[in-house]
Design a protein around this motif. Structure first.
Motif, PDB file in Angstrom:
ATOM      1  N   VAL A 240       0.872  -1.178   0.000  1.00  0.00           N
ATOM      2  CA  VAL A 240       0.000   0.000   0.000  1.00  0.00           C
ATOM      3  C   VAL A 240       0.911   1.231   0.000  1.00  0.00           C
ATOM      4  N   PRO A 241       1.146   1.839  -1.164  1.00  0.00           N
ATOM      5  CA  PRO A 241       2.102   2.945  -1.236  1.00  0.00           C
ATOM      6  C   PRO A 241       1.664   4.140  -0.386  1.00  0.00           C
ATOM      7  N   GLU A 242       2.648   4.850   0.138  1.00  0.00           N
ATOM      8  CA  GLU A 242       2.361   6.028   0.942  1.00  0.00           C
ATOM      9  C   GLU A 242       1.862   7.181   0.083  1.00  0.00           C
ATOM     10  N   SER A 243       2.233   7.177  -1.199  1.00  0.00           N
ATOM     11  CA  SER A 243       1.808   8.248  -2.090  1.00  0.00           C
ATOM     12  C   SER A 243       1.619   7.698  -3.492  1.00  0.00           C
ATOM     13  N   SER A 244       0.889   8.433  -4.295  1.00  0.00           N
ATOM     14  CA  SER A 244       0.612   8.040  -5.680  1.00  0.00           C
ATOM     15  C   SER A 244       0.656   9.302  -6.535  1.00  0.00           C
ATOM     16  N   PRO A 245       1.274   9.272  -7.725  1.00  0.00           N
ATOM     17  CA  PRO A 245       1.864   8.134  -8.434  1.00  0.00           C
ATOM     18  C   PRO A 245       3.073   7.518  -7.704  1.00  0.00           C
ATOM     19  N   VAL A 246       3.315   6.255  -8.026  1.00  0.00           N
ATOM     20  CA  VAL A 246       4.348   5.482  -7.355  1.00  0.00           C
ATOM     21  C   VAL A 246       5.609   5.428  -8.210  1.00  0.00           C
ATOM     22  N   ARG A 247       6.728   5.780  -7.603  1.00  0.00           N
ATOM     23  CA  ARG A 247       8.027   5.679  -8.273  1.00  0.00           C
ATOM     24  C   ARG A 247       8.740   4.406  -7.815  1.00  0.00           C
ATOM     25  N   GLU A 248       9.734   3.994  -8.599  1.00  0.00           N
ATOM     26  CA  GLU A 248      10.456   2.764  -8.290  1.00  0.00           C
ATOM     27  C   GLU A 248      11.197   2.842  -6.953  1.00  0.00           C
ATOM     28  N   GLU A 249      11.502   4.057  -6.503  1.00  0.00           N
ATOM     29  CA  GLU A 249      12.220   4.223  -5.237  1.00  0.00           C
ATOM     30  C   GLU A 249      11.314   4.045  -4.020  1.00  0.00           C
ATOM     31  N   ALA A 250      10.010   3.932  -4.239  1.00  0.00           N
ATOM     32  CA  ALA A 250       9.078   3.763  -3.121  1.00  0.00           C
ATOM     33  C   ALA A 250       9.409   2.482  -2.353  1.00  0.00           C
ATOM     34  N   PRO A 251       9.135   2.448  -1.047  1.00  0.00           N
ATOM     35  CA  PRO A 251       9.406   1.235  -0.274  1.00  0.00           C
ATOM     36  C   PRO A 251       8.660   0.028  -0.846  1.00  0.00           C
TER      37      PRO A 251
ATOM     38  N   VAL B 198      -9.012   3.944  -7.389  1.00  0.00           N
ATOM     39  CA  VAL B 198      -8.455   4.439  -8.643  1.00  0.00           C
ATOM     40  C   VAL B 198      -7.251   3.583  -9.032  1.00  0.00           C
ATOM     41  N   ARG B 199      -7.223   3.146 -10.292  1.00  0.00           N
ATOM     42  CA  ARG B 199      -6.126   2.313 -10.780  1.00  0.00           C
ATOM     43  C   ARG B 199      -5.631   2.792 -12.144  1.00  0.00           C
ATOM     44  N   ASP B 200      -4.397   2.417 -12.434  1.00  0.00           N
ATOM     45  CA  ASP B 200      -3.725   2.773 -13.673  1.00  0.00           C
ATOM     46  C   ASP B 200      -3.836   1.573 -14.616  1.00  0.00           C
ATOM     47  N   TYR B 201      -4.642   1.710 -15.672  1.00  0.00           N
ATOM     48  CA  TYR B 201      -4.877   0.600 -16.611  1.00  0.00           C
ATOM     49  C   TYR B 201      -3.998   0.770 -17.841  1.00  0.00           C
ATOM     50  N   ILE B 202      -3.170  -0.256 -18.124  1.00  0.00           N
ATOM     51  CA  ILE B 202      -2.282  -0.222 -19.282  1.00  0.00           C
ATOM     52  C   ILE B 202      -2.719  -1.287 -20.281  1.00  0.00           C
ATOM     53  N   HIS B 203      -2.777  -0.907 -21.555  1.00  0.00           N
ATOM     54  CA  HIS B 203      -3.157  -1.844 -22.609  1.00  0.00           C
ATOM     55  C   HIS B 203      -2.094  -2.927 -22.746  1.00  0.00           C
ATOM     56  N   VAL B 204      -2.524  -4.169 -22.823  1.00  0.00           N
ATOM     57  CA  VAL B 204      -1.602  -5.295 -22.830  1.00  0.00           C
ATOM     58  C   VAL B 204      -0.631  -5.242 -24.010  1.00  0.00           C
ATOM     59  N   SER B 205      -1.053  -4.696 -25.143  1.00  0.00           N
ATOM     60  CA  SER B 205      -0.148  -4.614 -26.298  1.00  0.00           C
ATOM     61  C   SER B 205       0.920  -3.550 -26.091  1.00  0.00           C
TER      62      SER B 205
ATOM     63  N   PRO C  39      -5.457  -0.264  -1.686  1.00  0.00           N
ATOM     64  CA  PRO C  39      -5.194   1.167  -1.522  1.00  0.00           C
ATOM     65  C   PRO C  39      -6.250   1.996  -2.240  1.00  0.00           C
ATOM     66  N   ALA C  40      -6.417   3.233  -1.804  1.00  0.00           N
ATOM     67  CA  ALA C  40      -7.385   4.123  -2.446  1.00  0.00           C
ATOM     68  C   ALA C  40      -7.006   4.367  -3.898  1.00  0.00           C
ATOM     69  N   ALA C  41      -5.723   4.582  -4.141  1.00  0.00           N
ATOM     70  CA  ALA C  41      -5.247   4.841  -5.502  1.00  0.00           C
ATOM     71  C   ALA C  41      -3.926   4.121  -5.717  1.00  0.00           C
ATOM     72  N   LEU C  42      -3.756   3.560  -6.900  1.00  0.00           N
ATOM     73  CA  LEU C  42      -2.504   2.909  -7.268  1.00  0.00           C
ATOM     74  C   LEU C  42      -2.207   3.284  -8.722  1.00  0.00           C
ATOM     75  N   VAL C  43      -1.396   4.293  -8.863  1.00  0.00           N
ATOM     76  CA  VAL C  43      -1.083   4.847 -10.184  1.00  0.00           C
ATOM     77  C   VAL C  43       0.434   4.886 -10.328  1.00  0.00           C
TER      78      VAL C  43
END
Length: 347
Positions: free
Chosen positions: A132-143, A229-236, A296-300
């Motif tokens: 559950v990230p502390e903030s969103s958008p999530v960067r790779e450096e997040a715990p 809220v979620r970040d949806y990416i097209h599979v292609s 989480p409320a948001a995962l982007v």
């Protein structure tokens, strides 16, 4: 004029290449001219998803003798690893299955790669490594603090890859997916698993009358409409990122990478359902239910590193287009399931 390492194609083995994301990676590689072979135990994959001209091996990635034979027969120089289990609630109920399928078997695969001198490895990881990230958008450096065995099983494999790359001549890229959705624009493959839990897959099934309703878990989140809220990416687009990442690994054999895969834009559950209604000119029945534990409320995603590292330009970053492609596949899938299987189980 000689080609640069980044332009050179090498034979690639795709594990789990008869599954949802793996089959799209196979198509992306094949469309770009890469020699490709598939291994899949067909637990959740479908052989009809593998093109007829792609060598297919039915088997498990823990079978190191089979892997050695495939590597030799196909001249494999890179592995894209998608094989594994992905249902979060199931991982809580049966954690050892997930540590077996996702971690222990990945170790067997990696060991076989080292023994065969395979220099490049692409890994299908997940945003579940962040918990559950502390903030969103999530960067790779997040715990990275997973809250379920699925996330831990993937994070353990990332750790194995890092340690192995430090000790052996192999580099890797771990791509952390957010919410993968949609289907091949030519309807050559899509999400085929019965009982899938992906929201857009579920919503499309409901829109076509194959489910009575869609459950909305939680309406009191701190989001504009109260739903997650979620970040949806097209599979292609995701599959294209894998091909570009492989080129980068070949061009920079001393470099390994971990990158988020998403668009950096989120949609709520209700926005997704409204979009499906708009595309189908219908109305999905919605059942409002309590929050699920750990959601989480948001995962982007913050895809900045991906875009800075690779020449990745998404072609399908549009929610309605994702839904249109998912609908087209769902309709085609109904016809595939009605067809008698041929002797080699390809449709």
């Amino acid at each position: 004029m000689t080609s640069s390492p980044a332009d050179r194609t090498v034979p690639v083995l795709v594990t789990g290449g008869a599954g949802y994301i793996g089959s799209h990676a196979v198509l992306a590689l094949r469309d770009a001219g890469w020699p490709v072979a598939v291994i899949d135990n067909l637990t959740t994959g479908f052989e009809f998803a593998v093109p007829d001209d792609v060598p297919f091996y039915k088997g498990d990635i823990e079978d190191t003798n089979l892997l050695a034979r495939i590597f030799a027969e196909q001249g494999i120089r890179a592995v894209m690893h998608f094989a594994g289990s992905i249902v979060v609630p199931e991982s809580v109920e049966d954690p050892l299955k997930y540590y077996g399928n996702n971690t222990a078997k990945s170790r067997s695969l990696l060991q076989a790669c080292i023994a065969a001198g395979i220099p490049h490895f692409l890994f299908s990881s997940t945003a579940a490594t962040y918990g559950v990230p502390e903030s969103s958008p999530v960067r790779e450096e997040a715990p990275t603090v997973p809250i379920n065995p699925y996330g831990w099983s993937k994070l353990m494999t990332e750790r194995m890859l890092a340690d192995t790359a430090a000790a052996h001549p192999i580099n890797y890229c771990a791509l952390r997916y957010f919410n993968v959705a949609g289907a091949d624009p030519q309807a050559r493959s899509g999400q085929s698993t019965a009982g899938a839990t992906h929201l857009i897959k579920v919503a499309v099934e409901a829109a076509l009358g194959r489910r009575e309703s869609v459950s909305v878990f939680g309406t009191d989140y701190d989001t504009p409409d109260g739903t997650g809220v979620r970040d949806y990416i097209h599979v292609s687009d995701l599959a294209d990122a894998h091909v570009l990442a492989l080129k980068e690994l070949i061009a920079k054999p001393q470099t390994s990478m971990t990158m988020n895969c998403g668009y950096g834009r989120g949609f709520s559950v209700l926005e997704v359902l409204d979009a499906v209604d708009a595309v189908t000119e219908g109305k999905i029945d919605r059942i409002f239910a309590p929050r699920r534990a750990g959601d989480p409320a948001a995962l982007v995603s913050d895809p900045g590193r991906l875009k800075a590292t690779l020449p990745w330009k998404p072609r399908h970053a549009n929610l309605e287009e994702i839904i249109v492609h998912a609908l087209a596949w769902e309709r085609k899938l109904a016809t595939i399931r009605q067809m008698p299987a041929d002797p080699d189980n390809r449709g």
